[in-house]
Design an enzyme around this catalytic site. Structure first.
Site, PDB file in Angstrom:
ATOM      1  N   LYS A 193      39.067  50.528  43.795  1.00  0.00           N
ATOM      2  CA  LYS A 193      39.839  49.759  42.457  1.00  0.00           C
ATOM      3  C   LYS A 193      40.490  48.452  43.218  1.00  0.00           C
ATOM      4  O   LYS A 193      41.248  48.416  44.018  1.00  0.00           O
ATOM      5  CB  LYS A 193      40.969  50.576  41.961  1.00  0.00           C
ATOM      6  CG  LYS A 193      41.510  50.066  40.473  1.00  0.00           C
ATOM      7  CD  LYS A 193      42.286  50.874  39.938  1.00  0.00           C
ATOM      8  CE  LYS A 193      43.216  50.573  38.553  1.00  0.00           C
ATOM      9  NZ  LYS A 193      44.124  51.239  38.029  1.00  0.00           N
ATOM     10  N   HIS A 218      42.203  46.272  40.907  1.00  0.00           N
ATOM     11  CA  HIS A 218      43.126  45.743  40.046  1.00  0.00           C
ATOM     12  C   HIS A 218      44.211  46.621  40.174  1.00  0.00           C
ATOM     13  O   HIS A 218      44.038  47.851  40.637  1.00  0.00           O
ATOM     14  CB  HIS A 218      42.592  45.356  38.685  1.00  0.00           C
ATOM     15  CG  HIS A 218      42.156  46.443  38.021  1.00  0.00           C
ATOM     16  ND1 HIS A 218      40.627  46.923  38.533  1.00  0.00           N
ATOM     17  CD2 HIS A 218      42.492  47.139  37.151  1.00  0.00           C
ATOM     18  CE1 HIS A 218      40.551  47.934  37.619  1.00  0.00           C
ATOM     19  NE2 HIS A 218      41.522  48.274  36.826  1.00  0.00           N
TER      20      HIS A 218
END
Length: 229
Positions: free
Chosen positions: A112, A114
């Site tokens: 991921k 963010h």
């Protein structure tokens, strides 16, 4: 090292109960199924079909009871994406219910970029880590999990699976004289706990009456004679 359980009457009864449960849920099926190795298997086990709260909860009970009976020690649980995620979560909940509260974590297939970022979710990986998955066909998911666990500074210690197919693994498209479970146990040095094995399925079929079960038993026995370890 542990391959299934302690061999006691209680653990054998647990394995038989699990086989019956898997058949009742339609998770363990008979027919003709193409495996990852390209073999035509007379049976198929798909833990993804434990897909409601009641069945997943009972599955977790089998995992937890097998783990506690095995004597394997561990500090936390890791569930490899994707099937291992609900399995690890449910097993952690059941172990806590039984008085053995341990943290758990799992991975994303892609990191991921963010929010909190990264590839790992849940508790920090540390100490002796138990990997929870459904079956091992080639040991690929386990090897990937080992790399993630070691890169986080923790120690991959053991693996828990629902079913040990007890058949030859493949390397570069060729059969090898050991199973994925044996490879993980003997070559990677991890303890392995399986709720049930192919031998338990055959034992269950041998105890049933009727032509339908007799036909399945003969086909499963022939498959094991050809590919079993």
């Amino acid at each position: 090292m542990v391959e299934k359980n302690d061999g006691s009457a209680a653990s054998d009864a647990l394995a038989q109960a699990f086989v019956q449960f898997a058949l009742e849920q339609g998770v363990l099926r008979f027919g003709e199924f193409r495996t990852k190795a390209g073999r035509l298997s007379p049976y198929f086990f798909n833990a993804g079909l434990f897909c409601d709260g009641a069945s997943l909860g009972r599955l977790a009970q089998f995992y937890a009871r097998s783990l506690l009976a095995s004597g394997i020690e561990f500090d936390m649980i890791f569930g490899p994406a994707y099937k291992g995620i609900p399995l690890a979560t449910a097993v952690a909940i059941e172990l806590a219910r039984l008085g053995r509260n341990v943290p758990f974590a799992y991975n994303r297939k892609e990191a991921k970029d963010h929010g909190e970022g990264g590839q790992l979710v849940g508790a920090p990986l540390q100490g002796r880590v138990l990997i929870v998955d459904d079956v091992m066909s080639a040991g690929t998911a386990v090897r990937e999990s080992i790399a993630l666990i070691e890169s986080a500074g923790a120690r991959p210690h053991a693996v828990a699976v629902a079913l040990d197919r007890q058949e030859m693994a493949t390397e570069a498209g060729q059969d090898v004289p050991y199973s994925a479970v044996q490879y993980v146990r003997d070559r990677l040095g991890l303890q392995v706990c399986a709720i049930a094995r192919l031998a338990d399925l055959l034992q269950y079929l041998q105890q049933q009456s009727g032509n339908e079960f007799a036909e399945h038993r003969a086909r499963v026995e022939a498959y094991r004679a050809r590919y079993g370890v």
